[in-house]
Design an enzyme around this catalytic site. Structure first.
Site, PDB file in Angstrom:
ATOM      1  N   GLY A  41       0.587  -1.115  -0.118  1.00  0.00           N
ATOM      2  CA  GLY A  41      -0.170  -0.142   0.017  1.00  0.00           C
ATOM      3  C   GLY A  41       0.902   1.303   0.096  1.00  0.00           C
ATOM      4  O   GLY A  41       1.756   1.415  -0.760  1.00  0.00           O
ATOM      5  N   GLY A  42       0.493   2.036   0.956  1.00  0.00           N
ATOM      6  CA  GLY A  42       1.236   3.438   1.019  1.00  0.00           C
ATOM      7  C   GLY A  42       2.761   3.206   1.048  1.00  0.00           C
ATOM      8  O   GLY A  42       3.532   4.226   1.009  1.00  0.00           O
TER       9      GLY A  42
ATOM     10  N   GLY B 225      17.803  10.584 -34.784  1.00  0.00           N
ATOM     11  CA  GLY B 225      17.324  11.068 -33.433  1.00  0.00           C
ATOM     12  C   GLY B 225      18.012  10.536 -32.250  1.00  0.00           C
ATOM     13  O   GLY B 225      18.127  11.330 -31.008  1.00  0.00           O
ATOM     14  N   ALA B 226      18.770   9.186 -32.471  1.00  0.00           N
ATOM     15  CA  ALA B 226      19.601   8.795 -31.111  1.00  0.00           C
ATOM     16  C   ALA B 226      20.775   9.695 -30.975  1.00  0.00           C
ATOM     17  O   ALA B 226      21.361   9.829 -30.043  1.00  0.00           O
ATOM     18  CB  ALA B 226      19.896   7.480 -31.357  1.00  0.00           C
TER      19      ALA B 226
END
Ligand code: HXC
Length: 521
Positions: free
Chosen positions: A176-177, A411-412
């Protein structure tokens, strides 16, 4: 009179010692034994293992819960968490360690308040905060007060992010938390076989989705270090995790206002690296171990890899060059040819930002053909994830050195910190190739008509590929335009990197005013 006073104090001191003993006993001998039998250290033993001998100073030992909700009459020694400060290798740190033997280390309002207090202290004095987490999540008996407690901790995690290093160890079943505070920190360590992280456990999952899954399969150390990318380091047990934390701290400064400490080494700054000639495969299509390139370059062949088992096409980690801490980001030609995909982009972007927060210069080693093509990647948002890398490099103001080891395409080329994306210096090996794309693909596109119309398409294609290679498969076109600052001999890699790092010491770069940037998350 004096005797009375002495007696009075003795009585009070005895009471205090008795109360302290109760707190130090945590959930009692039986639960501690169960904990030990599972191969785990107690909350206090973990702190003693982490800190320099005799340096621990405890805070808030006598804090108690507020008897709210269903807590009336329930004993929770130390409120289920041990907090305080001490030193690691002589440097100040603050620490909290949740005690699973007390109500499963669950977090109530005052438990949270103890944690918040040491977090505030760490931020005020400028030292790392280390959380040793072993908690079943929100203390159910306290209802909304325990949720409020989590709010206090999460808020501080976010506010102090980038102020002081925040390091989390997961040393038990964190539910959980209990997983979100670690997730907001800089690094997560897990212990194999005994630590788990999940938002909802196997039973809840079964009732909601009917999936049958074990603790280990759902959120074990392997899952979060290999599949989800939630965790950064995985070790065999508590002691190894804690040794790992001490090692990591040595690469980081105490706060964002400082630089990492220099750690001189016997490894000469002028050591040549001829082994690189053998490690790097000259055939652009063949893999080689980039990790060996890193080991050859850095001080004492020592490299602390971050997330070594996740997104293995991207290598990230800490090392030293000439005694200076550096963050290394490198493509891994052995894994998916080092291509940039969603996970690799996320991994690198996060690491780059971590280095930038804590004044760790970044050395980027490039050998990449591009972003991974494919419908799945596009539909899962490679554009958004890849943009994180572009953003992170451009945003970083620490010294940034790029070395093009073999190929750097498209792009790389930009995503791996080219000159225009803000690199302070770009170096390349003589064998490096910098182009929009590889020769085969490029020739097929720009010479398509000639190839199709030719009487011998295969021969024409081969000659066009060769033509393209001559024009672009080298570092000199980029060097001629100043995109590459120098083409170096591989033997001189270590020397050159150290010289440039020393030159960039004291680099200052200011940015236009903004509230904060808006990285594509
Ligand atoms: C209070 C708790 C508790 C909890 C366990 N205990 N969870 N007490 N609040 N959340 C107590 C048990 O009663 C027990 O007390 C002791 O801790 C040890 O628990 P066991 O179940 O015996 O241990 P184990 O078998 O090892 O199982 C550990 C566990 C399991 C897997 C963590 O206890 C469990 O599933 N607990 C509930 C987890 C959970 O759902 N937490 C709430 C999440 S919601 P005794 O006295 O017998 O020693 C949440 C909201 C915040 O956190 C969300 C913010 C985003």
């Amino acid at each position: 009179m004096a005797d009375n006073a002495t007696f009075f104090f003795q009585e009070k001191i005895a009471e205090m010692l008795e109360r302290r003993k109760t707190v130090q006993n945590g959930g009692g001998a039986e639960r501690i034994q169960k904990h030990h039998d599972a191969g785990k250290l107690t909350a206090r033993e973990r702190i003693l293992e982490l800190l320099d001998e005799g340096s621990f100073v405890e805070l808030g030992a006598f804090v108690e819960h507020l008897e709210t909700g269903l807590m009336e009459g329930i004993q929770a020694p130390g409120e289920g968490v041990v907090t305080g400060f001490g030193t690691v290798d002589g440097r100040k740190v603050c620490v909290f360690s949740q005690d699973f033997t007390v109500l499963g280390g669950s977090l109530g309002k005052m438990h949270a308040s103890k944690i918040g207090k040491v977090m505030d202290l760490a931020a005020r004095v400028g030292c790392p905060i280390i959380g040793l987490n072993d908690s079943a999540g929100a203390r159910i008996q306290e209802g909304v007060d325990s949720l409020s407690g989590y709010g206090e901790v999460f808020y501080r995690n976010a506010i102090y992010s980038g102020v002081v290093p925040q390091i989390s160890a997961i040393l038990g079943p964190c539910a959980g938390g209990a997983v979100y505070s670690p997730a907001l920190t800089d690094f997560i360590f897990m212990a194999r076989g005994s630590s788990f992280m999940f938002i909802t456990g196997p039973e809840v999952i079964k009732s909601v989705t009917r999936e049958d899954v074990s603790f280990e399969e759902l959120g074990g150390a392997d899952v979060h270090n290999k599949k989800s990318g939630v965790a950064h380091f995985e070790y065999d047990n508590d002691k190894a995790v804690i040794a790992g934390i001490r090692d990591l701290l040595s690469y980081l400064p105490s706060s964002a206002t400082e630089k990492p400490a220099l750690k001189p080494s016997k490894d000469s700054k002028s050591r040549a690296t001829p082994e690189l000639l053998k490690i790097v495969n000259p055939d652009q299509r063949k893999p080689y171990p980039m990790i060996d390139v890193i080991h050859a370059i850095v001080d004492d062949k020592t490299f602390l890899e971050v997330q070594p088992e996740w997104a293995k096409n991207m290598i990230c980690g800490f090392a030293r060059l000439g005694g200076r801490s550096v963050g290394i980001v490198a493509n891994n030609p052995r894994q998916m040819a080092g291509v940039l995909n969603i996970d690799a982009s996320d991994k690198a972007a996060r690491f780059i930002r971590t280095c930038d927060c804590y004044n760790v210069p970044i050395v980027t080693l490039v050998d990449v053909t591009g972003f991974l093509p494919g419908v799945a990647q596009e539909h899962q948002g490679i554009i958004r994830h890849g943009a994180k890398m572009l953003y992170a490099y451009a945003e970083a103001t620490v010294p940034k050195i790029t070395l093009i080891v073999r190929k750097s395409y498209g792009g790389a080329y930009l995503a791996m910190n080219s000159r225009d994306m803000g690199a302070d210096v770009v170096l390349a090996f003589p064998s490096a190739a910098v182009a929009v794309m590889g020769a085969d693909g490029a020739a097929n596109i720009i010479y398509r008509r000639e190839i199709l119309n030719s009487s011998n398409p295969d021969a024409t294609r081969a000659s066009k590929i060769a033509e393209y290679k001559t024009a672009f498969d080298n570092p000199y076109v980029a060097a001629a335009r100043g995109y590459i600052d120098d083409v170096i001999q591989p033997e001189q890699t270590r020397v050159q990197l150290i010289l440039h790092l020393e030159m960039l010491e004291g680099k200052a770069e200011s940015r236009p005013f903004k509230k904060h940037g808006n990285i594509p998350l």
